[in-house]
Write an enzyme that holds these catalytic residues in place. Sequence first.
Site, short mmCIF file in Angstrom:
data_model
loop_
_atom_site.label_atom_id
_atom_site.label_comp_id
_atom_site.label_asym_id
_atom_site.label_seq_id
_atom_site.Cartn_x
_atom_site.Cartn_y
_atom_site.Cartn_z
CG ASP A 280 0.31 86.36 73.31
OD1 ASP A 280 -0.19 87.50 73.26
OD2 ASP A 280 -0.15 85.44 74.02
CG HIS B 275 -0.27 90.03 76.86
ND1 HIS B 275 -1.56 89.59 77.06
CD2 HIS B 275 0.17 90.44 78.08
CE1 HIS B 275 -1.88 89.73 78.34
NE2 HIS B 275 -0.85 90.24 78.97
CD GLU C 151 -0.23 91.12 82.38
OE1 GLU C 151 -1.11 90.72 81.63
OE2 GLU C 151 -0.46 91.86 83.36
CG ASN D 127 -7.79 93.68 75.09
OD1 ASN D 127 -8.34 93.80 74.01
ND2 ASN D 127 -7.84 92.56 75.80
CB ALA E 55 -16.97 93.93 82.03
CG ASN F 270 -2.30 86.38 79.66
OD1 ASN F 270 -3.37 86.48 79.08
ND2 ASN F 270 -1.19 86.90 79.18
CB CYS G 145 -4.94 84.62 74.20
SG CYS G 145 -4.34 86.06 73.35
CG HIS H 197 -10.10 91.85 84.92
ND1 HIS H 197 -9.38 92.96 84.56
CD2 HIS H 197 -10.08 91.05 83.82
CE1 HIS H 197 -8.97 92.85 83.30
NE2 HIS H 197 -9.36 91.69 82.83
O1 SUG Z 1 -5.72 90.55 79.73
N1 SUG Z 1 -8.83 90.46 78.15
C1 SUG Z 1 -7.53 89.86 78.34
C2 SUG Z 1 -7.06 89.21 77.06
C3 SUG Z 1 -5.81 88.43 77.28
C4 SUG Z 1 -5.21 87.92 76.02
N2 SUG Z 1 -4.05 87.18 76.30
C5 SUG Z 1 -2.93 87.15 75.55
N3 SUG Z 1 -2.67 88.04 74.65
N4 SUG Z 1 -2.09 86.23 75.82
C6 SUG Z 1 -6.51 90.88 78.83
O2 SUG Z 1 -6.48 91.99 78.29
C7 SUG Z 1 -10.90 91.51 78.86
C8 SUG Z 1 -11.92 91.25 79.93
C9 SUG Z 1 -13.05 92.21 79.90
O3 SUG Z 1 -12.91 93.30 79.31
O4 SUG Z 1 -14.07 91.90 80.48
C10 SUG Z 1 -9.55 90.90 79.17
O5 SUG Z 1 -9.17 90.80 80.33
#
Ligand code: SUG
Length: 443
Positions: free
Chosen positions: A244, A242, A174, A25, A19, A110, A367, A137
Amino acid sequence: MTYKEVNFDGLISPAHNYAGLALGNLASKNNQGSVSNPREGALQGLAKMRSVMELGLVQGFLPPQDRPALHILRALGFSGTDTKIINDAARDNAGLLANIYSASSMWCANAATIAPSLDTPDGKVHFLPANLASHFHRTIEAQTTADILRHIFADEKLFAHHVPLPGGVHFGDEGAANHGRLCEEHNSKGLHLFVYGVNGDKYPARQRLEASQSAARCFGLGAEDAVFIQQSKAALDAGAFHNDVVGVANENVLFLHEQSFENQKEVLQNLQLKMPQLSIIEAPTQQVSLDDAISSYIFNSQLITLPTRGPTGGPTGSMGLVLPSEAQENQRVHDYLQSVVEGDNPVSQLIFKNVRESMRNGGGPACLRLRVLLSEQELAGTNQNFILTPPLIDKLENWVNEHYRDQLHPDDLRDPAFAMECLTALDALTQLLDMGAFYRFQR
Ligand code: SUG
């Protein structure tokens, strides 16, 4: 007493979809609106867990959260039957529907920050569920995460549970994705690395210094036991939302990109002074650019201690890196990894895993897991239904094959029948794992 690191991976939800919800990200943005394959995603996650288990490590998992989060829609004023509130939300606010459907709890790094009992004054393992305040979310995960952790680590004599930090983005937290622990070896007291961000030119920082300091306070860490390091703005703006994504620590090894921290040279010198036995593996930008690091997720690898030590019993050659296949496919990154394995450091093994469904939302192998260092007694005091065995993995795979779709478009979230499909799957999971009426929709 012997301590073992147990990785608890997030079991990927039937609602896994693209989504495009996560700011900063790049993978999430780039794949917005594409068709996901929740079944493949969950099976990839389980295959990674199986591989780590087969290396001789103890492997746990956390169940998915209840999505769609109907309780959130109700709290926001939607009312009537489940079908009606899905239809109303789809009609009035499709963006909101995407948020309450996100499968983002799969990224357990997280979920929380953890301090093992070796490091805490009361001798208990401390859990601080992350408030994940930066994104709607994700912030709706916090309460259920706290409930899941209490369910799995229930013994109050062994485990201490904190509430998620209050204060919203001012104390944006986080979880373990911005935290590392260095130590001589797993059985020794650790030095906690808390990495925080400051807003970049392009993207806001998610992890706040105030949150990291609060975590250290909750755990009762002394001034000597924690360091607070600013993430580099260059990394943040290049898409390392993040820390990591650009570095990982395990025992006496810190594996990171040259541009992970602000004032990196000085930070690393200080760490080396604090911990003379520290082995720093720093990837030069010339060999691995920030863009290569972020697209391949080379540092979002699980740096794990292999149970079999070197011939002398010492630590040399005793660690493995569980990496995403994207790091194998990028020639420059792969060449660099090869040089790491051949170099003078404890990393001796590269294990590439296909976690592409998660990667396309910005989540690599690291992650997907929450690290919990446990003594034998603490491991025995952990709910064993969440510790994997080969038969349990088989059962979970069967459950996925029975309940998950192999194609899901964000528009499919509008169909109330899909909501019922997800809840039916979770209901079956609670029976499989003897969880009782764990989820709100079951009560
Ligand atoms: O928070 N993606 C997560 C990915 C988390 C990765 N975690 C670490 N690096 N530890 C975030 O950005 C995408 C969901 C979406 O687009 O539907 C999302 O939330």
